[in-house]
Design an enzyme around this catalytic site. Structure first.
Site, mmCIF file in Angstrom:
data_model
loop_
_atom_site.group_PDB
_atom_site.id
_atom_site.type_symbol
_atom_site.label_atom_id
_atom_site.label_comp_id
_atom_site.label_asym_id
_atom_site.label_seq_id
_atom_site.Cartn_x
_atom_site.Cartn_y
_atom_site.Cartn_z
ATOM 1 N N ALA A 1 20.030 21.721 -22.373
ATOM 2 C CA ALA A 1 20.187 20.455 -21.649
ATOM 3 C C ALA A 1 19.530 19.314 -22.416
ATOM 4 C CB ALA A 1 19.609 20.567 -20.241
ATOM 5 N N ARG B 1 23.455 39.174 -9.095
ATOM 6 C CA ARG B 1 22.114 39.627 -9.447
ATOM 7 C C ARG B 1 21.230 39.893 -8.235
ATOM 8 N NH1 ARG B 1 21.095 35.578 -14.632
ATOM 9 N NH2 ARG B 1 22.543 36.664 -16.005
ATOM 10 N N ARG C 1 21.847 32.264 -8.753
ATOM 11 C CA ARG C 1 22.674 31.877 -9.898
ATOM 12 C C ARG C 1 23.494 33.063 -10.379
ATOM 13 N NH1 ARG C 1 22.465 32.313 -15.300
ATOM 14 N NH2 ARG C 1 20.303 33.031 -15.424
#
Length: 635
Positions: free
Chosen positions: A44, A330, A435
């Protein structure tokens, strides 16, 4: 207070396109008049600094490492998602959007997630043009593999080192701008505080980690891309110097911290082997493409794995989730591994592990093919454990990996503090309560290459920015506060090391705010952490001086912030009386031990405002118009 997310009007597939057209632009000749600070050089930060430098802005880029290419983005091994649909298996931008919203258990902002899915295809084209060596099919086309939470193959990869290769691409672009003079690089500098003038972020205070000098740096905009806070648990897959200090300093200056309790536990890590460890090693989720997860059917079965016949093995993910099998998300895979261990069916000397077995894949594809896909991961596993995963199953167990919480940002990635933008893992925006694998690299590059250059320019173009100088009271106040904090820490002459306090905090966090939480445990953490924090300031032992390299001083400042963050994480988890994604409250689960959301009361982003007498909760209500709220199921 209700938060304004500044989501544009219109249909979701047109929001970003229309918003970009309406943005204020900065004339190319005027860009060189504006200074942008970017903190962080991962995907990023590196992408944002390179992009804005190339656009002509004067960029000052900071990292705590000795080189920008040592950012922790290199540790994301498995791949990066994109909706290219190269395998022709039904993928689309909408399906990637749908899977990501569902994977986050409906606790993310729809508009941000759709934009992420939309940008995913641009990222692949951009990185291929940079020369990133993605894996290819026999005919030369880019190939894909599967990842958890999706029934299509959309993950682009470079063996087991995708993050490293993508970072080298961003690093090359960044160093080109350094060479061109548009980006000034400050390596081995740590951000200590945010400078706010007239309510706007106008710079940062840093410490040169080599000389110890505390410095003032001024700008028109501050962009924070400093990663996540998983090291609050002490043992995690994060690099040792990953920390929350930059974000927490901004939080103390007024930036809201959103969903701090949303922590991702990665299911595929090398298990803890003893008290001597300072970190854990991630084995990529990509291994679950070909590896089969299992435990013995009988409790306490300590036979070698090859001595346990098929009929006495429980391939529990395939049994419980037939549609997704070993490729469940996950949070689901992690909880199921914990359940098996808690039942007494864990494997290995400690009993705190499950098997990840490649025997069937090797038999079907051949050892050479498996080596081609995962060779460096297998080599790493053998080097750490002394076991050959081609011959015997890997032992894996969940570990803290990623944090979905972070500083609150609106659709433009700007925090509630004007002029403070936040990208990548440091913000909360795209992943909800869990996520999906191969989405971290996607978000980092989307924010850095394709969002921040637009939104930062829009802010500069639409804001009357007064000149600031180093002798202003607000600048001097931030500078003096940073110096005083360092002096207070270096003056500590107690009996316990910083690591001892960090380990104790990590133990409290893992036991009470870890893979599963309950009211009693969270209240225990909320009671014990302030006591530990008090002891820290009374009894921590620091040596040396603040005027040169002092790693203990660096760690002390970071652990001091973790000691405040940990309490907020526990309070946020206690307040959220539901289970969603990685936040699993034992009081709120279905009869099948799945997470049980409470959409009537908790369908919001929890954004916490810092206060000396306690945090104040603000809520951003979430609405789901394109992906209807539903019970998440992977069966």
């Amino acid at each position: 207070m209700a938060l304004n997310s500044n989501i544009p009007d219109g249909p979701i597939e047109k929001k970003w396109e229309n918003h970009k057209f309406k943005m204020k632009l900065v004339n190319p000749a005027n860009r060189r008049k504006h200074t942008v600070i970017v903190v962080g050089t991962g995907l990023a930060g590196g992408a944002a600094a390179a992009s804005m430098g190339e656009m002509g802005y004067k960029v000052k880029n900071f990292c705590i490492q000795d080189s920008a290419r040592r950012a922790h983005s290199i540790a994301a091994q498995g791949g990066i998602n994109a909706a290219k649909n190269y395998p022709n298996d039904g993928d689309s931008v909408y399906r990637l959007f749908y899977d990501t919203v569902k994977g986050g258990d409906f606790r993310s902002r729809e508009a941000n997630v759709y934009r992420l899915a939309e940008n995913s295809n641009l990222i692949i084209d951009h990185c291929v043009a940079q020369g990133v060596p993605f894996a290819r099919e026999y005919g030369g086309l880019l190939t894909n593999r599967s990842f958890g939470g999706a029934q299509v193959s959309r993950t682009f990869y470079a063996r087991g080192q995708t993050g490293q290769q993508l970072l080298l691409g961003a690093y090359s672009a960044l160093m080109r701008q350094v060479n061109a003079g548009t980006v000034e690089m400050f390596s081995r500098h740590e951000m200590l505080d945010l400078i706010i003038v007239n309510g706007r972020a106008r710079g940062i205070i840093t410490r040169d980690l080599i000389s110890g000098e505390v410095q003032k740096h001024l700008a028109d905009v501050v962009v924070l891309c400093t990663g996540g806070y998983g090291n609050v648990y002490y043992l995690s897959t994060n690099a040792m110097n990953s920390n929350v200090t930059a974000a927490w300093r901004c939080h103390r200056k007024g930036a809201y911290f959103a969903n701090p309790c949303f922590t991702q536990i990665h299911p595929t890590c090398i298990p803890v082997s003893g008290d001597h460890q300072s970190k854990l090693t991630l084995m990529s989720e990509s291994l679950r493409n070909d590896g089969r997860v299992w435990v013995p059917k009988e409790k306490g079965d300590k036979r070698a794995p090859r001595d346990i016949p098929e009929s006495e093995r429980d391939y529990y993910l395939e049994r419980i989730y037939p549609s997704f099998g070993n490729l469940v998300p996950r949070d689901v895979a992690s909880r199921q591994a914990k359940f098996r261990v808690d039942e007494g069916r864990g494997v290995g000397k400690t009993g705190i592990a499950v098997y990840l077995d490649f025997a069937d894949a090797i038999k079907r594809q051949g050892e050479d093919k498996i080596s081609e896909k995962y060779g460096n991961l297998f080599q790493m596993y053998e080097k750490i454990t002394g076991e050959n995963p081609y011959k015997t199953p890997m032992r894996i167990y969940p570990a803290v990996h990623y944090t979905m919480g972070g500083l609150w940002v609106d659709y433009n990635l700007m925090s509630n503090v004007e002029g403070l933008f936040v990208g990548g893992e440091a913000n909360f925006s795209d992943h909800g309560a869990n996520r999906l694998g191969a989405s971290a690299l996607m978000q980092g590059l989307s924010d850095g290459y394709f969002i921040l250059p637009y939104t930062v320019g829009n802010y500069i173009g639409s804001t009357d920015l007064d000149k600031v100088s180093e002798d202003m009271p607000e600048v001097n106040e931030a500078y003096q506060q940073s110096k005083e904090r360092l002096d207070r820490l270096i003056g500590m002459k107690g009996t316990k090391t910083v690591d001892e306090f960090h380990k104790e905090l990590g133990h409290i966090m893992w036991e009470n705010v870890g893979m599963s939480r309950n009211k009693a445990g969270l209240e225990n953490a909320i009671s014990r952490i302030p006591e530990l924090r008090k002891k820290f300031y009374q009894d921590v032992k620091l040596t040396g001086s603040a005027n040169y390299v002092n790693s203990e001083l660096e760690k002390a400042g970071r652990v001091a912030d973790f000691l405040e963050l940990g309490e907020l994480m526990a309070r946020d988890a206690l307040n959220r009386e539901e289970s969603c994604g990685g936040h699993f409250r034992e009081e709120h689960q279905t009869p099948e031990n799945e997470a049980k959301r409470d959409d009537d009361n908790f369908c919001y982003v929890a954004a916490w405002e810092y206060g000396e007498k306690g945090h104040v909760l603000h809520k951003e209500d979430l609405s789901f118009e394109n992906v209807k709220l539903a019970t998440r199921s992977y069966k």
